[in-house]
Scaffold this motif. Structure first.
Motif, PDB file in Angstrom:
ATOM      1  N   ASP A 241       0.822  -1.213   0.000  1.00  0.00           N
ATOM      2  CA  ASP A 241       0.000   0.000   0.000  1.00  0.00           C
ATOM      3  C   ASP A 241       0.855   1.261   0.000  1.00  0.00           C
ATOM      4  O   ASP A 241       0.492   2.277  -0.617  1.00  0.00           O
ATOM      5  N   LEU A 242       1.983   1.193   0.702  1.00  0.00           N
ATOM      6  CA  LEU A 242       2.868   2.353   0.805  1.00  0.00           C
ATOM      7  C   LEU A 242       3.828   2.468  -0.384  1.00  0.00           C
ATOM      8  O   LEU A 242       4.591   3.437  -0.481  1.00  0.00           O
ATOM      9  N   GLY A 243       3.806   1.476  -1.249  1.00  0.00           N
ATOM     10  CA  GLY A 243       4.677   1.512  -2.426  1.00  0.00           C
ATOM     11  C   GLY A 243       6.127   1.193  -2.127  1.00  0.00           C
ATOM     12  O   GLY A 243       7.018   1.599  -2.889  1.00  0.00           O
ATOM     13  N   TYR A 244       6.372   0.424  -1.043  1.00  0.00           N
ATOM     14  CA  TYR A 244       7.743   0.116  -0.652  1.00  0.00           C
ATOM     15  C   TYR A 244       8.151  -1.323  -0.968  1.00  0.00           C
ATOM     16  O   TYR A 244       9.158  -1.809  -0.447  1.00  0.00           O
ATOM     17  N   GLY A 245       7.359  -2.007  -1.796  1.00  0.00           N
ATOM     18  CA  GLY A 245       7.702  -3.380  -2.146  1.00  0.00           C
ATOM     19  C   GLY A 245       9.066  -3.485  -2.790  1.00  0.00           C
ATOM     20  O   GLY A 245       9.350  -2.799  -3.772  1.00  0.00           O
ATOM     21  N   GLY A 246       9.914  -4.330  -2.240  1.00  0.00           N
ATOM     22  CA  GLY A 246      11.285  -4.485  -2.754  1.00  0.00           C
ATOM     23  C   GLY A 246      12.272  -3.565  -2.074  1.00  0.00           C
ATOM     24  O   GLY A 246      13.441  -3.919  -1.918  1.00  0.00           O
ATOM     25  N   ARG A 247      11.836  -2.349  -1.688  1.00  0.00           N
ATOM     26  CA  ARG A 247      12.749  -1.423  -1.000  1.00  0.00           C
ATOM     27  C   ARG A 247      12.902  -1.823   0.460  1.00  0.00           C
ATOM     28  O   ARG A 247      14.013  -1.896   0.976  1.00  0.00           O
TER      29      ARG A 247
END
Length: 326
Positions: A241-247
Motif C-alpha cells: 500500500d505504501l509503495g515500498y515493495g522491494g525497498r
C-alpha cells in the motif's frame, strides 16, 4: 391356501430375522464404540490456512486410526480463556487424549495438569505449554526458525541500519521463541538495530495498521520480519500500500496464498515455511499411542524450510507449499 401359507411363513421368517438383527446390534454398536479412540484437538483459532492444513492432516490420521476427532478453537488467538474452557469441556467429556496448541504458555498450564490428574494424556502441538505433565511436543523448532529468518534478513539488508518485527501473541511459546531466536542472531551485529517490535494478535488488519505505523515512525527502516501467517499478510499489504515493495525487505512465516503471490511479485523476499499437515497427522497418530498406554518420543521436530524464488519450484518445496496437490 398354499400361497397364503407361504406368505405367512415368509413374513414370520422376516420378523425373526429382523428381531435377531435388532437384538445383536446394541452389542455390535458397543464393540464399535469401544474400539474408537476419542481425541480432542484444541488449537489457537478457528480460521486461517495454517490451521485448516493442520485439521486436514489430523482428519486423515483420524480416519486411518479409527479416531473420533473433536477439532476445537476459540475465534481468536488471544482468547486463552476460551482455550481453558475447551480443555475443561474435554476433561468433563472423558476424552481419551488431548492435543493442545496453547495460546499462552503459562495460562494453560494448570488445566493441562488437571487433565493429567484425570488420567487424560496431553501432547503439545505447534506451541508448548508450561506443564511437566505434557507427554510430547510436535512441531517446529521455533527458536531455530527465528534464527533462519534473521540470517536471511541480514543477507538482504546488510549489517547496518534499522529493522522491525511484527509478532503475533506475546506469551505464546512459539511467538516468544521465534522472536528470541531472531533477536539473538541480530545481536551479533552491533550496527543493526531492532527499531520496533509490535504484536498483532494474529489479526491481519491490525498487522497492516501496525506495520504502516512502524514505517511512518522509522522511515529509514530497511527490513521487517513477520512471525506468523496473519502478521505476514498484514505486513505485506502495508508495504504494498505504501509503495515500498522491494525497498523494504520482508521475510515472512508460513505460506498462505496471499504471500505466495507477494513472493512472486517481489514484495516478500523469503518465507519460513512449517509443515502443518505433518503436525496434524503426527499429533493424532501419537495421541492414539498415548491413549493405548504406549510411550512416545518427547519431541518430534517437523522442521522448517526457508523458501524463496530460487527454490520454490523444487519438488520437495512444492509438496510443502501445496500439500493437497498430488
Amino acid at each position: 391356501m398354499k400361497i397364503k401359507q407361504l406368505i405367512l411363513r415368509f413374513g414370520v421368517l422376516m420378523i425373526l430375522f429382523i428381531s435377531a438383527g435388532s437384538c445383536s446390534s446394541p452389542m455390535d454398536l458397543r464393540a464399535v464404540e469401544e474400539s474408537v479412540t476419542r481425541v480432542s484437538m484444541i488449537v489457537k483459532m478457528d480460521h486461517g490456512d495454517y490451521w485448516k492444513t493442520i485439521k486436514m492432516g489430523a482428519e486423515v490420521a483420524a480416519k486411518e486410526y479409527n479416531v473420533k476427532l473433536d477439532f476445537m478453537a476459540p475465534a481468536n488467538e488471544n482468547d486463552y480463556k476460551g482455550q481453558i474452557a475447551l480443555m475443561e469441556k474435554s476433561i468433563q467429556n472423558g476424552t481419551d487424549a488431548i492435543i493442545l496448541s496453547a495460546s499462552d504458555y503459562m495460562a494453560l498450564a494448570q488445566v493441562t495438569d488437571q487433565a493429567s490428574y484425570y488420567g487424560i494424556p496431553v501432547l503439545s502441538m505447534d506451541a508448548e505449554v508450561a506443564s511437566a505433565k505434557v507427554k510430547s511436543y510436535i512441531g517446529a523448532n521455533n527458536y531455530e526458525a527465528g534464527q533462519k529468518a534473521a540470517e536471511r534478513l541480514v543477507e538482504l539488508t546488510g549489517t547496518k541500519g534499522e529493522i522491525g518485527i511484527v509478532n503475533f501473541v506475546k506469551g505464546a511459546r512459539n511467538a516468544d521463541q521465534r522472536e528470541e531466536g531472531f533477536t539473538d542472531y541480530i545481536a551479533r551485529f552491533p550496527d543493526l538495530k531492532i527499531a520496533d517490535t509490535e504484536y498483532c494478535g494474529s489479526d491481519e488488519k491490525l498487522a497492516d495498521k501496525l506495520t504502516k505505523t512502524m514505517i511512518h515512525d522509522f522511515p529509514e527502516i530497511k527490513g521487517i520480519v513477520a512471525l506468523n501467517a496473519e502478521a505476514s499478510i498484514g505486513a505485506g499489504k502495508a508495504i504494498d500500500d505504501l509503495g515500498y515493495g522491494g525497498r523494504i525487505k520482508l521475510v515472512t512465516f508460513d505460506n498462505p496464498p496471499e504471500m505466495l503471490e507477494k513472493l512472486q511479485e517481489g514484495t516478500v523476499q523469503a518465507m519460513v515455511v512449517q509443515n502443518p499437515y505433518s503436525n496434524g497427522y503426527l499429533a493424532v497418530a501419537s495421541a492414539v499411542q498415548l491413549a493405548e498406554g504406549k510411550s512416545i518420543s518427547e519431541r518430534y521436530d517437523t522442521g522448517t524450510k526457508l523458501i524463496d524464488l530460487d527454490n520454490m519450484l523444487w519438488p520437495d518445496n512444492q509438496k510443502l507449499l501445496f500439500p493437497f496437490i498430488k
